[in-house]
Design an enzyme around this catalytic site. Structure first.
Site, PDB file in Angstrom:
ATOM      1  N   ALA A  34       0.586  -1.121  -0.138  1.00  0.00           N
ATOM      2  CA  ALA A  34      -0.418   0.130   0.109  1.00  0.00           C
ATOM      3  C   ALA A  34       0.695   1.444  -0.118  1.00  0.00           C
ATOM      4  O   ALA A  34       0.593   2.109   1.065  1.00  0.00           O
ATOM      5  CB  ALA A  34      -1.187   0.047   0.968  1.00  0.00           C
ATOM      6  N   GLN A  76       3.333  -2.396  -3.973  1.00  0.00           N
ATOM      7  CA  GLN A  76       1.867  -2.597  -3.997  1.00  0.00           C
ATOM      8  C   GLN A  76       1.870  -1.264  -4.355  1.00  0.00           C
ATOM      9  O   GLN A  76       1.815  -0.372  -3.707  1.00  0.00           O
ATOM     10  CB  GLN A  76       1.135  -2.573  -2.751  1.00  0.00           C
ATOM     11  CG  GLN A  76      -0.382  -3.093  -2.852  1.00  0.00           C
ATOM     12  CD  GLN A  76      -0.012  -4.348  -1.672  1.00  0.00           C
ATOM     13  OE1 GLN A  76      -0.589  -3.380  -1.069  1.00  0.00           O
ATOM     14  NE2 GLN A  76      -0.890  -5.366  -1.785  1.00  0.00           N
ATOM     15  N   HIS A 153      -2.778  -2.286  -6.400  1.00  0.00           N
ATOM     16  CA  HIS A 153      -4.187  -3.187  -5.755  1.00  0.00           C
ATOM     17  C   HIS A 153      -5.776  -2.446  -5.950  1.00  0.00           C
ATOM     18  O   HIS A 153      -5.897  -1.876  -5.213  1.00  0.00           O
ATOM     19  CB  HIS A 153      -3.561  -2.177  -4.041  1.00  0.00           C
ATOM     20  CG  HIS A 153      -4.300  -2.937  -2.748  1.00  0.00           C
ATOM     21  ND1 HIS A 153      -5.011  -3.548  -2.565  1.00  0.00           N
ATOM     22  CD2 HIS A 153      -3.971  -2.507  -1.730  1.00  0.00           C
ATOM     23  CE1 HIS A 153      -5.566  -3.587  -1.582  1.00  0.00           C
ATOM     24  NE2 HIS A 153      -4.748  -3.388  -0.585  1.00  0.00           N
ATOM     25  N   HIS A 156      -9.633  -4.684  -0.976  1.00  0.00           N
ATOM     26  CA  HIS A 156      -9.672  -4.411   0.251  1.00  0.00           C
ATOM     27  C   HIS A 156     -10.675  -3.331   0.614  1.00  0.00           C
ATOM     28  O   HIS A 156     -10.590  -2.251   1.335  1.00  0.00           O
ATOM     29  CB  HIS A 156      -8.662  -4.287   0.836  1.00  0.00           C
ATOM     30  CG  HIS A 156      -7.576  -6.144   0.470  1.00  0.00           C
ATOM     31  ND1 HIS A 156      -6.031  -6.064   1.877  1.00  0.00           N
ATOM     32  CD2 HIS A 156      -7.938  -7.065   1.060  1.00  0.00           C
ATOM     33  CE1 HIS A 156      -6.341  -6.828   1.268  1.00  0.00           C
ATOM     34  NE2 HIS A 156      -7.139  -8.021   0.417  1.00  0.00           N
ATOM     35  N   TYR A 158     -10.957  -0.977  -1.110  1.00  0.00           N
ATOM     36  CA  TYR A 158      -9.792   1.194  -1.332  1.00  0.00           C
ATOM     37  C   TYR A 158     -10.487   1.427  -2.976  1.00  0.00           C
ATOM     38  O   TYR A 158     -11.635   0.578  -3.109  1.00  0.00           O
ATOM     39  CB  TYR A 158      -8.254   0.724  -1.508  1.00  0.00           C
ATOM     40  CG  TYR A 158      -8.006  -0.035  -0.334  1.00  0.00           C
ATOM     41  CD1 TYR A 158      -8.651   0.729   1.234  1.00  0.00           C
ATOM     42  CD2 TYR A 158      -6.998  -0.816   0.295  1.00  0.00           C
ATOM     43  CE1 TYR A 158      -7.716   1.015   2.629  1.00  0.00           C
ATOM     44  CE2 TYR A 158      -6.718  -1.103   1.427  1.00  0.00           C
ATOM     45  CZ  TYR A 158      -6.818  -0.355   2.591  1.00  0.00           C
ATOM     46  OH  TYR A 158      -6.765  -0.879   3.812  1.00  0.00           O
ATOM     47  N   ARG A 300       0.509 -11.745   7.787  1.00  0.00           N
ATOM     48  CA  ARG A 300       0.823 -11.296   9.322  1.00  0.00           C
ATOM     49  C   ARG A 300       1.886 -12.399   9.922  1.00  0.00           C
ATOM     50  O   ARG A 300       1.906 -12.370  11.107  1.00  0.00           O
ATOM     51  CB  ARG A 300      -1.066 -11.066   9.668  1.00  0.00           C
ATOM     52  CG  ARG A 300      -1.496 -10.174   9.428  1.00  0.00           C
ATOM     53  CD  ARG A 300      -3.059 -10.527   9.713  1.00  0.00           C
ATOM     54  NE  ARG A 300      -3.691  -9.452   9.291  1.00  0.00           N
ATOM     55  CZ  ARG A 300      -5.625  -9.359   9.385  1.00  0.00           C
ATOM     56  NH1 ARG A 300      -6.346  -9.932  10.209  1.00  0.00           N
ATOM     57  NH2 ARG A 300      -6.110  -8.199   8.615  1.00  0.00           N
TER      58      ARG A 300
END
Length: 335
Positions: A34, A76, A153, A156, A158, A300
């Site tokens: 991002a 990204q 991207h 999600h 965006y 994660r």
């Protein structure tokens, strides 16, 4: 997973991608997540940016380091749209009002993500042209900074995803309504990126394969979009999901998004990446061996285990050169 601090005080998450044998020779790809193409496209004031030339030098230090040790550096490129101007996620997860130092958000339609958020401005023709120009300029800076892979991207919730989904896109012009109109901005962004991005360097697109909500973007549309992106020369679809609406209902289980990578890969022939609750080496290896995806994206899990590659290599009995500082700690079989 690592973090990077630069002159503007921003930090960025990085995630490591395990590449299958058909992608870049099995090298490790580290993607800066991002990176905003414009100040108003930041998710939070702490986001990494690539909207000005001053960002290049700091990013070049990172890509040089990655390439020095045999990795591949990716970036990204992102614009948060109506989900911009939020506090960092480890703080109070609320939008920062303009009065509090936030900024005016933009979107395909004047529909906020949360009811209490500032209503975003619906992008007009000039605003859309600026978005395309910002992505093109960010691509040029990515080249100067030494990145070898770009991921657009479009997931999600965006900005690009907001155009894709009828839940956030109520436009009546050529960018709204039909499937062909809703995917138009993404296809145009691919075009402007490809105008300057070297043809030999991979171009990925991350999508949310479904909104997990009635009337929203869905897996069938994702397959149709993937086919269009493949025809344009996009190399891989990074198949995530969700993030567009508070009304989403997601059935969570280990590898719950692998199904989308598999479906897109099998129905279009484009390479795909699997992501989402992939947490151990054997699980990741099975996805690749079973042909469900070509890459495994991890994020994660690296927060939980920064040494995941070393542990995964041990679990899969793969010989891996450890950093010299850690050789003493390398597991050894004792008789």
């Amino acid at each position: 997973m690592c973090q990077y601090s630069a002159e503007d005080g921003f930090t960025s998450d990085y995630h490591l991608v395990h590449l299958g044998s058909r992608a870049m020779g099995g090298a490790g790809l580290i993607i800066s997540e991002a990176a905003s193409v414009s100040p108003e496209g930041r998710i939070s004031p702490g986001d990494i940016g690539i909207w000005k030339d001053e960002h290049i030098a700091g990013l070049k230090r990172i890509t040089d380091f990655i390439h020095q040790y045999g990795g591949v550096a990716g970036i990204q490129l992102a614009h948060a749209g109506r989900k911009a101007s939020f506090k960092a996620p480890w703080l109070d997860p609320k939008q920062i009002s303009i009065a509090e130092g936030g900024w005016q958000t933009v979107a395909p339609s004047a529909i906020p993500f949360n009811e209490e958020d500032t209503v975003p401005e619906a992008l007009d023709a000039a605003g859309i042209a600026k978005v395309k120009a910002d992505f093109r300029a960010a691509t040029e800076r990515s080249i100067a900074a030494g990145f070898k892979v770009i991921e657009l991207h479009a997931a999600h919730g965006y900005l690009i995803h907001q155009f894709l989904s009828p839940l956030s896109n109520e436009r009546t012009d050529e960018y709204g309504g039909s499937f062909e109109n809703r995917v138009r901005l993404l296809l145009e962004l691919v075009d402007v990126v490809q105008e300057v991005w070297p043809a030999e360097n991979p171009l990925f697109v991350r999508i949310s394969a479904t909104d997990w909500a009635a009337g929203g973007w869905n897996a069938e549309e994702s397959v149709k979009l993937a086919a269009l992106l493949k025809a344009k020369g996009v190399d891989l679809i990074d198949a995530s999901s969700g993030g567009l609406t508070k009304k989403q209902e997601i059935p969570i289980f280990p590898g719950y998004q692998v199904q989308f990578a598999e479906q897109i890969k099998k129905e279009t022939g484009i390479m795909t990446g699997a992501v989402g609750l992939i947490t151990d080496a054997q699980q990741a290896e099975e996805v690749l061996k079973d042909g469900q995806a070509d890459l495994i994206f991890l994020a994660r899990e690296f927060l939980r285990d920064p040494y995941f590659p070393l542990h995964a290599a041990e679990a899969l009995e793969v010989k891996l050169k450890w950093p010299v500082q850690y050789e003493r700690a390398k597991p050894r079989k004792h008789h």
